[in-house]
Design a protein around this motif. Sequence first.
Motif, PDB file in Angstrom:
ATOM      1  N   SER A 170       0.946  -1.166  -0.198  1.00  0.00           N
ATOM      2  CA  SER A 170      -0.004   0.043   0.038  1.00  0.00           C
ATOM      3  C   SER A 170       0.900   1.333  -0.156  1.00  0.00           C
ATOM      4  O   SER A 170       2.024   1.267   0.237  1.00  0.00           O
ATOM      5  CB  SER A 170      -0.940   0.085   1.020  1.00  0.00           C
ATOM      6  OG  SER A 170      -0.157  -0.045   2.385  1.00  0.00           O
ATOM      7  N   LEU A 186       1.626   4.703   1.868  1.00  0.00           N
ATOM      8  CA  LEU A 186       1.661   4.896   3.334  1.00  0.00           C
ATOM      9  C   LEU A 186       1.598   6.592   3.500  1.00  0.00           C
ATOM     10  O   LEU A 186       2.527   7.267   2.830  1.00  0.00           O
ATOM     11  CB  LEU A 186       2.725   4.278   3.800  1.00  0.00           C
ATOM     12  CG  LEU A 186       2.956   4.889   5.556  1.00  0.00           C
ATOM     13  CD1 LEU A 186       1.662   4.408   6.496  1.00  0.00           C
ATOM     14  CD2 LEU A 186       4.305   4.299   6.374  1.00  0.00           C
ATOM     15  N   LEU A 206       1.760   9.356   6.162  1.00  0.00           N
ATOM     16  CA  LEU A 206       2.116   9.569   7.514  1.00  0.00           C
ATOM     17  C   LEU A 206       2.060  10.946   8.000  1.00  0.00           C
ATOM     18  O   LEU A 206       2.457  11.980   7.063  1.00  0.00           O
ATOM     19  CB  LEU A 206       3.818   9.288   7.925  1.00  0.00           C
ATOM     20  CG  LEU A 206       4.131   7.715   7.714  1.00  0.00           C
ATOM     21  CD1 LEU A 206       5.609   7.935   7.955  1.00  0.00           C
ATOM     22  CD2 LEU A 206       3.511   7.050   8.928  1.00  0.00           C
ATOM     23  N   SER A 242      -2.714   3.561   2.940  1.00  0.00           N
ATOM     24  CA  SER A 242      -2.783   3.347   4.531  1.00  0.00           C
ATOM     25  C   SER A 242      -2.265   4.810   5.164  1.00  0.00           C
ATOM     26  O   SER A 242      -1.545   5.349   4.955  1.00  0.00           O
ATOM     27  CB  SER A 242      -1.590   2.298   4.907  1.00  0.00           C
ATOM     28  OG  SER A 242      -1.338   2.235   6.349  1.00  0.00           O
ATOM     29  N   GLN A 270      -1.457   6.854   8.747  1.00  0.00           N
ATOM     30  CA  GLN A 270      -1.369   6.506   9.977  1.00  0.00           C
ATOM     31  C   GLN A 270      -0.558   7.722  10.466  1.00  0.00           C
ATOM     32  O   GLN A 270       0.224   8.743   9.721  1.00  0.00           O
ATOM     33  CB  GLN A 270      -0.192   5.525  10.042  1.00  0.00           C
ATOM     34  CG  GLN A 270      -0.591   4.219   9.731  1.00  0.00           C
ATOM     35  CD  GLN A 270       0.450   2.868   9.943  1.00  0.00           C
ATOM     36  OE1 GLN A 270       1.141   2.807  10.846  1.00  0.00           O
ATOM     37  NE2 GLN A 270       0.411   1.967   8.852  1.00  0.00           N
ATOM     38  N   PHE A 296       2.684   4.385  13.252  1.00  0.00           N
ATOM     39  CA  PHE A 296       3.804   3.628  12.364  1.00  0.00           C
ATOM     40  C   PHE A 296       4.873   3.168  13.257  1.00  0.00           C
ATOM     41  O   PHE A 296       5.391   2.150  13.361  1.00  0.00           O
ATOM     42  CB  PHE A 296       4.141   4.638  11.341  1.00  0.00           C
ATOM     43  CG  PHE A 296       5.174   3.990  10.388  1.00  0.00           C
ATOM     44  CD1 PHE A 296       4.691   2.852   9.764  1.00  0.00           C
ATOM     45  CD2 PHE A 296       6.350   4.544  10.449  1.00  0.00           C
ATOM     46  CE1 PHE A 296       5.927   2.049   9.034  1.00  0.00           C
ATOM     47  CE2 PHE A 296       7.700   3.791   9.554  1.00  0.00           C
ATOM     48  CZ  PHE A 296       7.139   2.821   8.834  1.00  0.00           C
ATOM     49  N   TYR A 322       5.677  -0.527   1.487  1.00  0.00           N
ATOM     50  CA  TYR A 322       5.149   0.565   1.088  1.00  0.00           C
ATOM     51  C   TYR A 322       6.062   1.247   0.060  1.00  0.00           C
ATOM     52  O   TYR A 322       7.133   1.925   0.578  1.00  0.00           O
ATOM     53  CB  TYR A 322       5.160   1.697   2.419  1.00  0.00           C
ATOM     54  CG  TYR A 322       4.449   1.329   3.567  1.00  0.00           C
ATOM     55  CD1 TYR A 322       2.952   0.906   3.463  1.00  0.00           C
ATOM     56  CD2 TYR A 322       5.061   0.574   4.769  1.00  0.00           C
ATOM     57  CE1 TYR A 322       2.244   0.720   4.666  1.00  0.00           C
ATOM     58  CE2 TYR A 322       4.298   0.317   6.008  1.00  0.00           C
ATOM     59  CZ  TYR A 322       2.956   0.294   5.778  1.00  0.00           C
ATOM     60  OH  TYR A 322       2.248  -0.149   6.890  1.00  0.00           O
ATOM     61  N   ILE A 326       5.857   6.247   0.417  1.00  0.00           N
ATOM     62  CA  ILE A 326       5.703   6.898   1.799  1.00  0.00           C
ATOM     63  C   ILE A 326       5.470   8.396   1.203  1.00  0.00           C
ATOM     64  O   ILE A 326       6.353   9.117   0.982  1.00  0.00           O
ATOM     65  CB  ILE A 326       6.499   6.926   2.463  1.00  0.00           C
ATOM     66  CG1 ILE A 326       6.929   5.172   2.807  1.00  0.00           C
ATOM     67  CG2 ILE A 326       6.337   7.051   3.972  1.00  0.00           C
ATOM     68  CD1 ILE A 326       8.030   4.788   3.890  1.00  0.00           C
TER      69      ILE A 326
END
Length: 198
Positions: A54, A56, A58, A85, A87, A92, A181, A184
């Motif tokens: 996926s 990610l 953040l 995703s 997070q 994380f 990931y 990111i």
Amino acid sequence: MIQDVDLEICPLRQSLLDCDGHALVIGGPGSGKTTIALKKATSRISSGMEDWQSVLFLSFSRAAVARVGEAIRQQVQREHRAKLSMQTFHSFFWSLISTHGYLLGAPKKIKILLPSDEKVYYGSIKKKDRNDDNSDWVDWLKRRNDLFIQEGKIAFDLFAENALALIDKSSHIRELVSQKYPLIIVDEAQDTGPEAWK
């Protein structure tokens, strides 16, 4: 991909979409940073990913994660959402530490040391006295590290440095993260500390 979002893809934005390496996007509120990040994410998803992979996202705060979540619901087609995703950094970091913290010498079972429980340990040290000039505070900081190694209790403030230690020390963990990931995206990067940035 992205649903009906009016964002002109100028040459500069296109260079970001085409970029295969690291990129830093700077812009004020409403300049399209999140929208272009979602376009980048869906472009990566469309190019092919394994079922277990996926993109990610953040962010430092839960509020920022919620804003990205709302943008995803408005702008990303349903079939791509499962590949995104979202997070917080702490979430994380916790996933890394709770799974691999034993590699740092901690017990296999790791628990979060909540701020209220921390206060029980360090007692009546006032906020103004929580600095390197106060030997009681310095002793507490050392004791806090010992609690992680000896009892598996970790304070929120230690998440970043311990997650960084795992990533720095283990090429296997670096590979796991980069494979899971392949892209990111860090939102609100200005709010990150030095360990989170690394």
